[in-house]
Design a protein around this motif. Sequence first.
Motif, PDB file in Angstrom:
ATOM      1  N   LYS A  97      23.903  -4.086   9.492  1.00 39.05           N
ATOM      2  CA  LYS A  97      23.600  -4.568  10.847  1.00 39.05           C
ATOM      3  C   LYS A  97      22.114  -4.882  10.945  1.00 39.05           C
ATOM      4  O   LYS A  97      21.320  -4.449  10.116  1.00 39.05           O
ATOM      5  N   VAL A  98      21.768  -5.636  11.985  1.00 41.76           N
ATOM      6  CA  VAL A  98      20.361  -5.886  12.288  1.00 41.76           C
ATOM      7  C   VAL A  98      20.119  -5.681  13.773  1.00 41.76           C
ATOM      8  O   VAL A  98      20.991  -5.943  14.595  1.00 41.76           O
ATOM      9  N   ARG A  99      18.939  -5.198  14.083  1.00 46.53           N
ATOM     10  CA  ARG A  99      18.476  -5.049  15.465  1.00 46.53           C
ATOM     11  C   ARG A  99      17.537  -6.226  15.713  1.00 46.53           C
ATOM     12  O   ARG A  99      16.696  -6.529  14.865  1.00 46.53           O
ATOM     13  N   ILE A 100      17.673  -6.886  16.864  1.00 50.48           N
ATOM     14  CA  ILE A 100      16.921  -8.110  17.147  1.00 50.48           C
ATOM     15  C   ILE A 100      16.173  -7.988  18.476  1.00 50.48           C
ATOM     16  O   ILE A 100      16.706  -7.451  19.451  1.00 50.48           O
ATOM     17  N   GLY A 101      14.961  -8.509  18.501  1.00 47.83           N
ATOM     18  CA  GLY A 101      14.173  -8.586  19.727  1.00 47.83           C
ATOM     19  C   GLY A 101      13.234  -9.774  19.638  1.00 47.83           C
ATOM     20  O   GLY A 101      13.326 -10.569  18.708  1.00 47.83           O
ATOM     21  N   ILE A 102      12.311  -9.894  20.597  1.00 46.09           N
ATOM     22  CA  ILE A 102      11.308 -10.956  20.497  1.00 46.09           C
ATOM     23  C   ILE A 102       9.958 -10.342  20.145  1.00 46.09           C
ATOM     24  O   ILE A 102       9.694  -9.187  20.444  1.00 46.09           O
ATOM     25  N   THR A 103       9.127 -11.138  19.518  1.00 42.25           N
ATOM     26  CA  THR A 103       7.859 -10.637  18.997  1.00 42.25           C
ATOM     27  C   THR A 103       6.810 -10.416  20.088  1.00 42.25           C
ATOM     28  O   THR A 103       6.919 -10.943  21.189  1.00 42.25           O
ATOM     29  N   GLY A 162      26.608 -13.379  13.328  1.00 41.72           N
ATOM     30  CA  GLY A 162      27.333 -12.115  13.296  1.00 41.72           C
ATOM     31  C   GLY A 162      27.864 -11.733  14.655  1.00 41.72           C
ATOM     32  O   GLY A 162      27.725 -12.473  15.630  1.00 41.72           O
ATOM     33  N   LYS A 163      28.470 -10.553  14.688  1.00 43.66           N
ATOM     34  CA  LYS A 163      29.101 -10.055  15.909  1.00 43.66           C
ATOM     35  C   LYS A 163      28.186  -9.050  16.597  1.00 43.66           C
ATOM     36  O   LYS A 163      27.657  -8.135  15.961  1.00 43.66           O
ATOM     37  N   VAL A 164      28.010  -9.222  17.902  1.00 47.03           N
ATOM     38  CA  VAL A 164      27.198  -8.291  18.700  1.00 47.03           C
ATOM     39  C   VAL A 164      27.960  -6.968  18.823  1.00 47.03           C
ATOM     40  O   VAL A 164      29.093  -6.945  19.310  1.00 47.03           O
ATOM     41  N   VAL A 165      27.342  -5.880  18.350  1.00 50.58           N
ATOM     42  CA  VAL A 165      27.987  -4.562  18.421  1.00 50.58           C
ATOM     43  C   VAL A 165      27.287  -3.628  19.406  1.00 50.58           C
ATOM     44  O   VAL A 165      27.833  -2.588  19.760  1.00 50.58           O
ATOM     45  N   GLU A 166      26.097  -4.024  19.851  1.00 49.56           N
ATOM     46  CA  GLU A 166      25.364  -3.210  20.825  1.00 49.56           C
ATOM     47  C   GLU A 166      24.407  -4.119  21.590  1.00 49.56           C
ATOM     48  O   GLU A 166      23.841  -5.046  21.016  1.00 49.56           O
ATOM     49  N   VAL A 171      22.138  -5.503  18.738  1.00 53.17           N
ATOM     50  CA  VAL A 171      22.423  -5.121  17.355  1.00 53.17           C
ATOM     51  C   VAL A 171      23.612  -5.977  16.932  1.00 53.17           C
ATOM     52  O   VAL A 171      24.607  -6.091  17.657  1.00 53.17           O
ATOM     53  N   VAL A 172      23.476  -6.608  15.763  1.00 51.89           N
ATOM     54  CA  VAL A 172      24.472  -7.554  15.278  1.00 51.89           C
ATOM     55  C   VAL A 172      24.972  -7.110  13.906  1.00 51.89           C
ATOM     56  O   VAL A 172      24.166  -6.760  13.031  1.00 51.89           O
ATOM     57  N   GLU A 173      26.292  -7.130  13.736  1.00 49.70           N
ATOM     58  CA  GLU A 173      26.895  -6.904  12.432  1.00 49.70           C
ATOM     59  C   GLU A 173      26.800  -8.224  11.670  1.00 49.70           C
ATOM     60  O   GLU A 173      27.315  -9.245  12.127  1.00 49.70           O
ATOM     61  N   LEU A 174      26.107  -8.192  10.551  1.00 47.31           N
ATOM     62  CA  LEU A 174      25.837  -9.423   9.799  1.00 47.31           C
ATOM     63  C   LEU A 174      27.101 -10.098   9.281  1.00 47.31           C
ATOM     64  O   LEU A 174      27.969  -9.450   8.705  1.00 47.31           O
ATOM     65  N   ALA A 175      27.176 -11.415   9.465  1.00 51.28           N
ATOM     66  CA  ALA A 175      28.260 -12.204   8.891  1.00 51.28           C
ATOM     67  C   ALA A 175      27.889 -12.637   7.480  1.00 51.28           C
ATOM     68  O   ALA A 175      28.752 -12.736   6.605  1.00 51.28           O
ATOM     69  N   ASP A 176      26.602 -12.889   7.246  1.00 47.48           N
ATOM     70  CA  ASP A 176      26.142 -13.385   5.953  1.00 47.48           C
ATOM     71  C   ASP A 176      24.739 -12.839   5.696  1.00 47.48           C
ATOM     72  O   ASP A 176      23.755 -13.366   6.202  1.00 47.48           O
ATOM     73  N   GLU A 177      24.676 -11.797   4.874  1.00 46.41           N
ATOM     74  CA  GLU A 177      23.402 -11.120   4.620  1.00 46.41           C
ATOM     75  C   GLU A 177      22.362 -12.053   3.990  1.00 46.41           C
ATOM     76  O   GLU A 177      21.161 -11.855   4.151  1.00 46.41           O
ATOM     77  N   SER A 178      22.801 -13.097   3.304  1.00 39.11           N
ATOM     78  CA  SER A 178      21.847 -14.010   2.657  1.00 39.11           C
ATOM     79  C   SER A 178      20.997 -14.771   3.679  1.00 39.11           C
ATOM     80  O   SER A 178      19.936 -15.290   3.335  1.00 39.11           O
ATOM     81  N   GLU A 179      21.438 -14.829   4.953  1.00 40.99           N
ATOM     82  CA  GLU A 179      20.628 -15.475   5.991  1.00 40.99           C
ATOM     83  C   GLU A 179      19.279 -14.774   6.169  1.00 40.99           C
ATOM     84  O   GLU A 179      18.307 -15.394   6.608  1.00 40.99           O
TER      85      GLU A 179
END
Length: 126
Positions: free
Chosen positions: A22-28, A74-78, A102-110
Amino acid sequence: MSLPKDLLYSKEHEWVKKEGNKVRIGITDFAQDELGDIVFVELPEVGDELELNEPFGSVESVKTVSELYAPVSGKVVEVNEELEDSPEYVNESPYENAWMVVVELADESELDDLLSAEGYEEEISE
């Protein structure tokens, strides 16, 4: 301006923190500083699918409304529900309290297409 070295960055000013599959995302910090005082944050719902480089929400400041662009698919999980009542967290704490989804990655290579802190710093200093 703060740029944590353990994060990845998009050219659209989102940060990404890898957490397993998964990845956690925000703005800088740079983005929130450019926008000014944040007054509203619109985020997707849990279960929504994000498409790479497509809008997934928006941030409204006293100056403007800015789209949020998905740095990965990916899919939003949180979703950070606290931002609904406290959008000012984006200005006060862009990397800690103001994570957005928080997103469950669909393609880690991204993740390979994202910038390091150094690469992002070069991008915003141009």
